[in-house]
Design an enzyme around this catalytic site. Sequence first.
Site, mmCIF file in Angstrom:
data_model
loop_
_atom_site.group_PDB
_atom_site.id
_atom_site.type_symbol
_atom_site.label_atom_id
_atom_site.label_comp_id
_atom_site.label_asym_id
_atom_site.label_seq_id
_atom_site.Cartn_x
_atom_site.Cartn_y
_atom_site.Cartn_z
ATOM 1 N N ASP A 1 -4.648 -3.783 18.627
ATOM 2 C CA ASP A 1 -3.396 -3.056 18.916
ATOM 3 C C ASP A 1 -3.429 -1.709 18.197
ATOM 4 O O ASP A 1 -2.504 -1.331 17.487
ATOM 5 C CB ASP A 1 -2.202 -3.906 18.433
ATOM 6 N N LEU B 1 0.849 -1.186 0.000
ATOM 7 C CA LEU B 1 0.000 0.000 0.000
ATOM 8 C C LEU B 1 0.887 1.238 0.000
ATOM 9 O O LEU B 1 1.876 1.298 0.721
ATOM 10 C CB LEU B 1 -0.903 0.014 1.239
HETATM 11 P P1 ADP Z 1 6.429 -4.459 12.635
HETATM 12 O O1 ADP Z 1 5.591 -5.703 12.657
HETATM 13 O O2 ADP Z 1 7.911 -4.767 12.571
HETATM 14 O O3 ADP Z 1 6.087 -3.468 13.722
HETATM 15 P P2 ADP Z 1 4.832 -2.995 10.705
HETATM 16 O O4 ADP Z 1 3.785 -3.951 10.288
HETATM 17 O O5 ADP Z 1 4.449 -1.934 11.687
HETATM 18 O O6 ADP Z 1 6.142 -3.768 11.227
HETATM 19 O O7 ADP Z 1 5.395 -2.313 9.387
HETATM 20 C C1 ADP Z 1 6.548 -1.495 9.378
HETATM 21 C C2 ADP Z 1 6.337 -0.280 8.471
HETATM 22 O O8 ADP Z 1 6.152 -0.697 7.136
HETATM 23 C C3 ADP Z 1 5.080 0.500 8.832
HETATM 24 O O9 ADP Z 1 5.369 1.564 9.673
HETATM 25 C C4 ADP Z 1 4.550 0.973 7.497
HETATM 26 O O10 ADP Z 1 4.988 2.282 7.220
HETATM 27 C C5 ADP Z 1 5.129 0.034 6.491
HETATM 28 N N1 ADP Z 1 4.088 -0.899 6.008
HETATM 29 C C6 ADP Z 1 3.402 -1.801 6.743
HETATM 30 N N2 ADP Z 1 2.550 -2.513 5.987
HETATM 31 C C7 ADP Z 1 2.692 -2.046 4.727
HETATM 32 C C8 ADP Z 1 2.071 -2.369 3.468
HETATM 33 N N3 ADP Z 1 1.155 -3.324 3.370
HETATM 34 N N4 ADP Z 1 2.456 -1.673 2.391
HETATM 35 C C9 ADP Z 1 3.409 -0.707 2.472
HETATM 36 N N5 ADP Z 1 4.031 -0.365 3.615
HETATM 37 C C10 ADP Z 1 3.671 -1.003 4.735
#
Ligand code: ADP
Length: 289
Positions: A195, A94
Site C-alpha cells: 500500500d 518515530l
Molecule cells: P491509519 O491506519 O489510521 O491510516 P497511520 O498508520 O497512517 O494511521 O498513522 C497515522 C499518522 O500517525 C501518520 O500519518 C503518521 O504521521 C503518524 N505515525 C504513524 N506511525 C507512527 C510511528 N510509529 N511513530 C510516530 N508517528 C507515527
Amino acid sequence: MWTEIAKEISQATGKPFEIKDRRSVGGGSINQSYAITDGTETYFLKFNSASEYEMFAAEAVGLKEMYDTHTIRIPQPICWGTTDNAAYIVMEWLEFGRGGGSQVWEAMGEQLAEMHRKGVAEQFGWHRNNTIGSTPQINTWMDNWADFFAEHRIGYQVRLAKRRGGNYPDTKKVVEKVREVLADHHPQPSLVHGDLWGGNAAVTKEGEPVILDPATYYGDREVDIAMSELFGGFPAAFYQGYNAAWELDAGYKQRKDLYNLYHILNHFNLFGGGYGSQASRMIDRLMKD
Ligand code: ADP
C-alpha cells in the site's frame, strides 16, 4: 483501557511502563492514534473498535516480517490486542522530519529494493489475510503470479465493486484477461509493502527513510513501484535508487496500470465517487489490449 495497555507494553518490553502523558496524533485515515509516554519511552498507539482486532494483528505481523529483513526502517511492533470495547496496536514511536533531500529518497529506493530481494517466499500470498485500507485482502498461497493477481486482487475487487453498483464487464472475463496479460511474467515472490502511496512513506528527523502502515504479502515487487507512482509519484531520486539496486523489468510500464487498477477499484469500494468511472476506463483499456 490505558492502564491495561501500559501493562501489556511493560510485559512486551520487559521494562515497567506507565502512561504519564498522551497526545492525539492526526493524519490517519481509519484509526485513532496517540503518542503515549512515561517521560522516557514514547510509543505510537492506534485503536479502533474491537471488531478490528484482526486488522491490527495482521498489521503487526506484517510490520514484524518487514522489520526482520533489516533492510529499511520499519516501526517495530510492540504489542496488540483488545481491551474494553477497543482493539489496539502499539509500536515504536518515530520522530518524523520534514521529508528529505534526494539522497534520502535514493536510499529509500535502494532499501526498498533490498527488502524486495531479501524477503522471499516460495509462493505468492501470505500466511494470513489482511486488509487494504479497510477492505479484506485475500492472501491464499498460489504458485502462479498471474492466477494470484487475477483472482485474489482484481477479481475480488471487481466482485465487490459490482455489489456496490459499479458497471463492469463480467468478472470472469476480466479475471481471464488479467491472467492472459500476466501469463508470461514470472517474478519472484517478494515481500511487498502492498500500500505504498506517499502517506505511507516518511523520513525520520535523522534522515532515515521509513515505510509504515503496510498491506504486506509476497507478490511481484513491481506492485510497490506502481503504487508509488499512482498519486503524483515519489521524487525521481527514489526511482534512481531503486533501479540502481535492482533494475525493473522492461515490461513494468505495461503492467503498471493493471497493478494500479487494484487500488483504484479499492478506492471505489472504500470511497465511491469518481474512482468508479476511472476504474471503468482502466478496465475498458485492459479488455481492448
Ligand atoms: P491509519 O491506519 O489510521 O491510516 P497511520 O498508520 O497512517 O494511521 O498513522 C497515522 C499518522 O500517525 C501518520 O500519518 C503518521 O504521521 C503518524 N505515525 C504513524 N506511525 C507512527 C510511528 N510509529 N511513530 C510516530 N508517528 C507515527
